[in-house]
Motif scaffolding. Structure first.
Motif, PDB file in Angstrom:
ATOM      1  N   LEU A 180      -1.868  -1.535  -5.630  1.00 40.38           N
ATOM      2  CA  LEU A 180      -0.725  -2.377  -5.959  1.00 40.38           C
ATOM      3  C   LEU A 180      -0.540  -2.494  -7.464  1.00 40.38           C
ATOM      4  CD1 LEU A 180      -0.621  -3.072  -2.938  1.00 40.38           C
ATOM      5  CD2 LEU A 180      -0.285  -5.452  -3.584  1.00 40.38           C
ATOM      6  N   HIS A 181      -1.639  -2.562  -8.208  1.00 40.80           N
ATOM      7  CA  HIS A 181      -1.527  -2.623  -9.670  1.00 40.80           C
ATOM      8  C   HIS A 181      -0.903  -1.336 -10.218  1.00 40.80           C
ATOM      9  CE1 HIS A 181      -4.828  -5.925 -10.146  1.00 40.80           C
ATOM     10  NE2 HIS A 181      -3.729  -6.360  -9.543  1.00 40.80           N
ATOM     11  N   SER A 182      -1.271  -0.198  -9.613  1.00 45.20           N
ATOM     12  CA  SER A 182      -0.687   1.068 -10.076  1.00 45.20           C
ATOM     13  C   SER A 182       0.813   1.140  -9.796  1.00 45.20           C
ATOM     14  CB  SER A 182      -1.401   2.243  -9.398  1.00 45.20           C
ATOM     15  OG  SER A 182      -1.147   2.260  -8.001  1.00 45.20           O
ATOM     16  N   VAL A 221       9.985  -6.319  -4.537  1.00 42.11           N
ATOM     17  CA  VAL A 221      10.830  -5.716  -3.507  1.00 42.11           C
ATOM     18  C   VAL A 221       9.908  -5.354  -2.346  1.00 42.11           C
ATOM     19  CG1 VAL A 221      12.501  -3.930  -2.941  1.00 42.11           C
ATOM     20  CG2 VAL A 221      12.359  -4.828  -5.282  1.00 42.11           C
ATOM     21  N   CYS A 222       9.914  -6.176  -1.319  1.00 45.29           N
ATOM     22  CA  CYS A 222       8.967  -6.016  -0.215  1.00 45.29           C
ATOM     23  C   CYS A 222       9.160  -4.689   0.510  1.00 45.29           C
ATOM     24  CB  CYS A 222       9.108  -7.185   0.760  1.00 45.29           C
ATOM     25  SG  CYS A 222       8.619  -8.778   0.067  1.00 45.29           S
ATOM     26  N   GLU A 223      10.403  -4.244   0.675  1.00 45.39           N
ATOM     27  CA  GLU A 223      10.652  -2.985   1.386  1.00 45.39           C
ATOM     28  C   GLU A 223      10.041  -1.808   0.639  1.00 45.39           C
ATOM     29  OE1 GLU A 223      12.864  -5.195   0.598  1.00 45.39           O
ATOM     30  OE2 GLU A 223      13.572  -6.034   2.512  1.00 45.39           O
ATOM     31  N   ASP A 224      10.210  -1.776  -0.682  1.00 46.67           N
ATOM     32  CA  ASP A 224       9.634  -0.678  -1.459  1.00 46.67           C
ATOM     33  C   ASP A 224       8.113  -0.718  -1.430  1.00 46.67           C
ATOM     34  OD1 ASP A 224      12.212  -0.040  -2.047  1.00 46.67           O
ATOM     35  OD2 ASP A 224      12.193  -0.833  -4.090  1.00 46.67           O
ATOM     36  N   LEU A 225       7.532  -1.903  -1.456  1.00 47.63           N
ATOM     37  CA  LEU A 225       6.076  -2.023  -1.387  1.00 47.63           C
ATOM     38  C   LEU A 225       5.551  -1.520  -0.054  1.00 47.63           C
ATOM     39  CD1 LEU A 225       3.367  -2.999  -2.483  1.00 47.63           C
ATOM     40  CD2 LEU A 225       3.945  -5.290  -1.672  1.00 47.63           C
ATOM     41  N   GLU A 226       6.222  -1.849   1.023  1.00 49.62           N
ATOM     42  CA  GLU A 226       5.788  -1.389   2.344  1.00 49.62           C
ATOM     43  C   GLU A 226       5.829   0.137   2.439  1.00 49.62           C
ATOM     44  OE1 GLU A 226       8.483  -3.385   4.858  1.00 49.62           O
ATOM     45  OE2 GLU A 226       7.602  -5.384   4.568  1.00 49.62           O
ATOM     46  N   LYS A 227       6.906   0.729   1.935  1.00 47.59           N
ATOM     47  CA  LYS A 227       7.019   2.195   1.974  1.00 47.59           C
ATOM     48  C   LYS A 227       5.935   2.852   1.121  1.00 47.59           C
ATOM     49  CE  LYS A 227      12.031   2.238   2.737  1.00 47.59           C
ATOM     50  NZ  LYS A 227      13.356   2.626   2.155  1.00 47.59           N
TER      51      LYS A 227
END
Length: 407
Positions: free
Chosen positions: A128-130, A143-149
């Protein structure tokens, strides 16, 4: 409860009513819709409780009915402000506290993971830091959607990811593949069943399609096991037509795994001789500690850190915890032949257990465990039976009709 809170906010007084005609005073209060609460009679006078706004309206009524009112008690927020009207520092501090809380609510101060077993919190946090998701970032930048992808693309064995913002927390829930990987089969209209691993065919049970291999055949990755073709024969046994379908079958292959393991004859054992515990408080990245702990040789440091929060989902960048310093001595020891063989056997059984979780049937164990002065070695092969085959999507083709010519 809510009524008491509202009453405290408006303010109220406890008053004593002294009058020669209290009935007239009470009737006038009723006509002017002034509510008297907890009205009691004692020793020739009345006592009651009323809201501050009603008490401010009651003076003309008391004057008209020749009634005297004595205030016994003042309660509520307006009186609190009046008593502390000279304490400007207190009001400024409260205002600053509210402003600080509002500013902190605009940032993410805690990231939590739920449902992870294979991947530790540290591994996921590093990823996640990267990607730029760190503690202290603004809420509107998440942006939760981008994080999930991003998580699904990085880790193939994570089936499902859900990220949400809860107060000042970023909560990431994941589901990993455990045991046999269940892949959702796409409903292809047609396709062959191809080999996804090498081996020797043990059995073929075809439900749909034309088998291309038989018992005893050797197959490699990519070979067609069952063709997605159905042949329609005429009365003479000739092929009258071919239809493309989705191949379906249970195919078992016999495969051989190489197994190697080594346990050295000597190992290092730690003997802890001294322990010390120190406490600290941390604000953001600044830690305050009376006795700083430094990493030294033959020293192990275990840090326990807890984050403060005002509510269940309102975390703030304030931490407290302890550092446990453990000093040890290293001693070189040796395994006996029995102990080393037991360790090798334990590792081998653990390997078998993982294979069985994947649906693999162990047929033959050719692993031998040998001991020498340098250590214990486990080498050999393991013969197994396991399912094989995956669907291969092809471009849809038109059905071809092959008519036999009769002469």
């Amino acid at each position: 409860m809510i009524t008491k809170i509202l009453q405290y906010y408006r303010g109220f007084v406890r008053a004593r009513i002294v009058s020669h005609s209290p009935e007239r005073f009470l009737n006038l209060c009723r006509n002017h819709q002034i509510i008297l609460q907890d009205l009691v009679y004692r020793d020739g006078y009345y006592e009651c409780q009323m809201d501050l706004k009603d008490f401010q309206r009651i003076r003309p009524i008391a004057h008209k009915s020749h009634t005297r009112l004595f205030i016994l008690k003042k309660c509520g927020f307006p009186f609190f402000l009046y008593r502390n009207r000279h304490r400007k520092v207190t009001y400024i501090s409260c205002a600053l506290f509210v402003i600080v809380l509002y500013v902190m609510s605009l940032f993410i101060w805690d990231i939590q993971f739920e449902g992870n077993q294979k991947y530790t919190d540290d591994v996921l946090m590093t990823f996640l830091h990267s990607q730029g998701y760190v503690q202290g970032m603004k809420v509107h930048n998440v942006v939760c959607e981008d994080l999930e992808k991003a998580i699904r693309n990085e880790y193939e064995d994570i089936n499902w990811v859900s990220a949400r913002i809860d107060g000042t927390r970023l909560v990431v829930k994941i589901k990993e593949n455990t045991g046999i990987l269940e892949i959702e089969e796409k409903n292809y209209e047609e396709g062959d069943l191809i080999a996804d691993k090498d081996g020797v065919v043990v059995s073929v049970i075809t439900r749909k399609g034309t088998p291309m291999v038989h018992k005893g055949d050797t197959v490699s990755v990519g070979d067609v096991l069952v063709a997605g073709t159905l042949e329609i024969l005429d009365d003479s046994g000739g092929v009258m037509a071919q239809h493309r379908v989705q191949a379906d079958a249970d195919i078992i292959l016999e495969r051989t795994y190489e197994y190697n393991d080594y346990i050295p004859a000597t190992y290092i054992e730690r003997n802890y001789i001294k322990e010390r515990k120190h406490y600290f408080i941390q604000f953001f990245d600044y830690r305050f500690q009376i006795f700083p702990v430094e990493k030294k040789e033959n020293t192990e440091i275990i840090t326990t850190k807890n984050q403060c929060h005002l509510f269940s989902n309102f975390y703030i960048p304030v931490y407290y915890g302890s550092c446990q310093e453990r000093i040890y001595e290293e001693t070189e020891k040796s395994y006996t032949e029995t102990e080393a063989k037991q360790l090798c056997e334990r590792n081998l059984q653990y390997y078998f257990k993982n294979l069985k979780k994947l649906g693999v049937e162990i047929i033959q164990n050719n692993v031998t465990i040998k001991w020498d002065v340098n250590g214990c070695t486990a080498n050999g092969t393991i013969v197994v039976h396991e399912k094989a085959g995956k669907l291969s999507q092809e471009q849809q083709v038109e059905e071809t009709m092959k008519a036999n010519e009769y002469h």
